[in-house]
Design a protein around this motif. Structure first.
Motif, PDB file in Angstrom:
ATOM      1  N   ARG A 263      -7.712   2.101  -5.892  1.00  0.00           N
ATOM      2  CA  ARG A 263      -7.470   3.518  -5.609  1.00  0.00           C
ATOM      3  C   ARG A 263      -8.649   4.057  -4.809  1.00  0.00           C
ATOM      4  NH1 ARG A 263      -3.464   6.335  -8.174  1.00  0.00           N
ATOM      5  NH2 ARG A 263      -2.341   5.252  -9.837  1.00  0.00           N
ATOM      6  N   PRO A 264      -8.429   4.427  -3.565  1.00  0.00           N
ATOM      7  CA  PRO A 264      -9.567   4.753  -2.705  1.00  0.00           C
ATOM      8  C   PRO A 264     -10.330   6.004  -3.131  1.00  0.00           C
ATOM      9  CG  PRO A 264      -7.573   4.351  -1.407  1.00  0.00           C
ATOM     10  CD  PRO A 264      -7.149   4.488  -2.842  1.00  0.00           C
ATOM     11  N   ALA A 265     -11.640   5.885  -3.032  1.00  0.00           N
ATOM     12  CA  ALA A 265     -12.515   7.045  -3.085  1.00  0.00           C
ATOM     13  C   ALA A 265     -12.954   7.404  -1.675  1.00  0.00           C
ATOM     14  CB  ALA A 265     -13.738   6.757  -3.960  1.00  0.00           C
TER      15      ALA A 265
ATOM     16  N   ARG B 195     -12.904  11.031   2.541  1.00  0.00           N
ATOM     17  CA  ARG B 195     -13.661  10.866   1.297  1.00  0.00           C
ATOM     18  C   ARG B 195     -13.155  11.857   0.254  1.00  0.00           C
ATOM     19  NH1 ARG B 195     -17.965  13.562  -0.647  1.00  0.00           N
ATOM     20  NH2 ARG B 195     -18.349  14.571   1.377  1.00  0.00           N
ATOM     21  N   ARG B 196     -12.899  11.315  -0.946  1.00  0.00           N
ATOM     22  CA  ARG B 196     -12.472  12.171  -2.049  1.00  0.00           C
ATOM     23  C   ARG B 196     -13.691  12.830  -2.684  1.00  0.00           C
ATOM     24  NH1 ARG B 196      -7.956  12.256  -5.481  1.00  0.00           N
ATOM     25  NH2 ARG B 196      -7.205  10.231  -4.725  1.00  0.00           N
ATOM     26  N   THR B 197     -13.647  14.128  -2.854  1.00  0.00           N
ATOM     27  CA  THR B 197     -14.763  14.849  -3.456  1.00  0.00           C
ATOM     28  C   THR B 197     -14.650  14.808  -4.976  1.00  0.00           C
ATOM     29  OG1 THR B 197     -13.703  17.018  -3.597  1.00  0.00           O
ATOM     30  CG2 THR B 197     -14.689  16.405  -1.466  1.00  0.00           C
ATOM     31  N   GLU B 198     -15.683  15.307  -5.628  1.00  0.00           N
ATOM     32  CA  GLU B 198     -15.682  15.329  -7.098  1.00  0.00           C
ATOM     33  C   GLU B 198     -14.614  16.263  -7.649  1.00  0.00           C
ATOM     34  OE1 GLU B 198     -19.242  18.678  -7.407  1.00  0.00           O
ATOM     35  OE2 GLU B 198     -19.572  16.635  -8.140  1.00  0.00           O
ATOM     36  N   HIS B 199     -14.065  17.131  -6.808  1.00  0.00           N
ATOM     37  CA  HIS B 199     -13.006  18.044  -7.239  1.00  0.00           C
ATOM     38  C   HIS B 199     -11.615  17.452  -7.019  1.00  0.00           C
ATOM     39  CE1 HIS B 199     -16.129  21.029  -7.659  1.00  0.00           C
ATOM     40  NE2 HIS B 199     -16.471  20.878  -6.388  1.00  0.00           N
TER      41      HIS B 199
ATOM     42  N   TYR C 106       0.852  -1.190   0.000  1.00  0.00           N
ATOM     43  CA  TYR C 106       0.000   0.000   0.000  1.00  0.00           C
ATOM     44  C   TYR C 106       0.884   1.235   0.000  1.00  0.00           C
ATOM     45  CZ  TYR C 106       0.917   0.209   5.069  1.00  0.00           C
ATOM     46  OH  TYR C 106       1.518   0.272   6.296  1.00  0.00           O
ATOM     47  N   ASP C 107       0.382   2.291  -0.602  1.00  0.00           N
ATOM     48  CA  ASP C 107       1.064   3.574  -0.662  1.00  0.00           C
ATOM     49  C   ASP C 107      -0.013   4.633  -0.886  1.00  0.00           C
ATOM     50  OD1 ASP C 107       0.390   3.580  -3.422  1.00  0.00           O
ATOM     51  OD2 ASP C 107       2.326   2.752  -4.002  1.00  0.00           O
ATOM     52  N   PRO C 108       0.343   5.895  -1.031  1.00  0.00           N
ATOM     53  CA  PRO C 108      -0.693   6.916  -1.204  1.00  0.00           C
ATOM     54  C   PRO C 108      -1.581   6.720  -2.431  1.00  0.00           C
ATOM     55  CG  PRO C 108       1.343   7.945  -0.485  1.00  0.00           C
ATOM     56  CD  PRO C 108       1.672   6.506  -0.779  1.00  0.00           C
ATOM     57  N   ASP C 109      -1.160   5.849  -3.372  1.00  0.00           N
ATOM     58  CA  ASP C 109      -1.988   5.586  -4.552  1.00  0.00           C
ATOM     59  C   ASP C 109      -3.026   4.497  -4.311  1.00  0.00           C
ATOM     60  OD1 ASP C 109      -0.746   7.492  -6.174  1.00  0.00           O
ATOM     61  OD2 ASP C 109       0.841   6.098  -6.747  1.00  0.00           O
ATOM     62  N   GLY C 110      -2.873   3.710  -3.256  1.00  0.00           N
ATOM     63  CA  GLY C 110      -3.875   2.692  -2.989  1.00  0.00           C
ATOM     64  C   GLY C 110      -3.315   1.402  -2.427  1.00  0.00           C
ATOM     65  N   PHE C 111      -4.142   0.345  -2.549  1.00  0.00           N
ATOM     66  CA  PHE C 111      -3.872  -0.956  -1.944  1.00  0.00           C
ATOM     67  C   PHE C 111      -3.710  -1.985  -3.059  1.00  0.00           C
ATOM     68  CE2 PHE C 111      -6.370   1.633   0.885  1.00  0.00           C
ATOM     69  CZ  PHE C 111      -5.829   1.417   2.142  1.00  0.00           C
ATOM     70  N   VAL C 112      -2.679  -2.828  -2.965  1.00  0.00           N
ATOM     71  CA  VAL C 112      -2.355  -3.766  -4.047  1.00  0.00           C
ATOM     72  C   VAL C 112      -2.473  -5.203  -3.561  1.00  0.00           C
ATOM     73  CG1 VAL C 112      -0.528  -4.580  -5.601  1.00  0.00           C
ATOM     74  CG2 VAL C 112      -0.848  -2.124  -5.219  1.00  0.00           C
TER      75      VAL C 112
ATOM     76  N   SER D 218     -14.571  -3.013  -2.869  1.00  0.00           N
ATOM     77  CA  SER D 218     -14.445  -2.636  -1.468  1.00  0.00           C
ATOM     78  C   SER D 218     -13.430  -3.545  -0.803  1.00  0.00           C
ATOM     79  CB  SER D 218     -15.793  -2.736  -0.744  1.00  0.00           C
ATOM     80  OG  SER D 218     -16.197  -4.089  -0.634  1.00  0.00           O
ATOM     81  N   LEU D 219     -12.762  -3.018   0.211  1.00  0.00           N
ATOM     82  CA  LEU D 219     -11.823  -3.770   1.026  1.00  0.00           C
ATOM     83  C   LEU D 219     -12.226  -3.584   2.482  1.00  0.00           C
ATOM     84  CD1 LEU D 219      -8.458  -2.474  -0.531  1.00  0.00           C
ATOM     85  CD2 LEU D 219      -9.807  -4.440  -1.290  1.00  0.00           C
ATOM     86  N   VAL D 220     -12.181  -4.661   3.250  1.00  0.00           N
ATOM     87  CA  VAL D 220     -12.439  -4.573   4.682  1.00  0.00           C
ATOM     88  C   VAL D 220     -11.315  -5.279   5.420  1.00  0.00           C
ATOM     89  CG1 VAL D 220     -14.016  -5.090   6.573  1.00  0.00           C
ATOM     90  CG2 VAL D 220     -14.944  -4.547   4.305  1.00  0.00           C
TER      91      VAL D 220
END
Length: 219
Positions: free
Chosen positions: A184-186, A205-209, A73-79, A99-101
């Protein structure tokens, strides 16, 4: 993970239910917060802190889930890695949301991730595959993951055939149908159990912007 069942004494001492998770304790970004909690899970220790439930859905929206091991994992997501022809691989291609839990039950914690799925660079797959035990490398070639097979003997025969094929090969390459997937997390939610079911749920949470907001969710 209801928070209603009394925890073992050792757990209560380190992860007391009244410890909670407050906004002032939260890291500035999801990656740093996850890194902190993952380190806690490793130190606890949990038997497999990188075990996660991966949920995918097909093009019709019919869901499926399974436990998979996080491999990075890194700032781009989970592998994680899989056969692209497996059920999760095919569903990720047809419906690129997952989804990941991370169910860290003994710590009364869980992390819930939702985001888009993409294949990682082939060079990353090759680098990881080279670190796998040889038996696992052969298994990736031998198994047509998620496909119906007649019996165990068919799988064992396929494995023996692959072992013979690569008998004189020092470094087995990854199959073309096998590789990494990155989520890549939203959104990334951090759940901390509390008494009386008044759990703490703080979400990035990532916004639409494209920027990130943090919010508290009712338990």
């Amino acid at each position: 993970m209801t928070g209603d069942t009394p925890a073992p004494a050792a757990m209560r001492n380190e992860y007391a239910a009244d410890q909670g998770l407050s906004e002032t304790d939260l890291a500035a970004d999801w990656y740093t917060q996850f890194d902190r909690w993952f380190a806690d899970a490793v130190a606890f220790p949990l038997p497999e802190p990188n075990a996660m439930i991966v949920g995918t859905a097909d093009a019709a929206g019919r869901p499926s889930g399974r436990t998979v091991l996080l491999k990075g994992y890194d700032p781009d997501g989970f592998v994680f890695f899989t056969n692209y022809g497996s059920r999760k691989g095919a569903e990720a291609a047809a419906n690129p949301w997952a989804s990941l839990v991370f169910p860290w039950f003994p710590m009364q914690r869980q992390v819930v991730v939702a985001g888009r799925v993409e294949r990682i660079d082939r060079a990353e797959t090759e680098a990881y595959f080279a670190t796998r035990p040889r038996g696992s490398q052969l298994g990736a070639w031998a198994s047509s993951q998620s496909q119906v097979i007649p019996d165990r003997a068919a799988l064992d025969d396929a494995y023996r055939a692959v072992a013979e094929r690569f008998a004189d090969v020092d470094q087995i390459p990854p199959p073309p149908h096998w590789g990494g997937l990155r989520v890549r997390p939203a959104s990334v939610e951090f759940w901390q159990g509390r008494v009386g079911r008044l759990h703490d749920r703080l979400r990035f949470r990532r916004t639409e912007h494209g920027d990130w907001v943090t919010e508290r969710l009712a338990p």
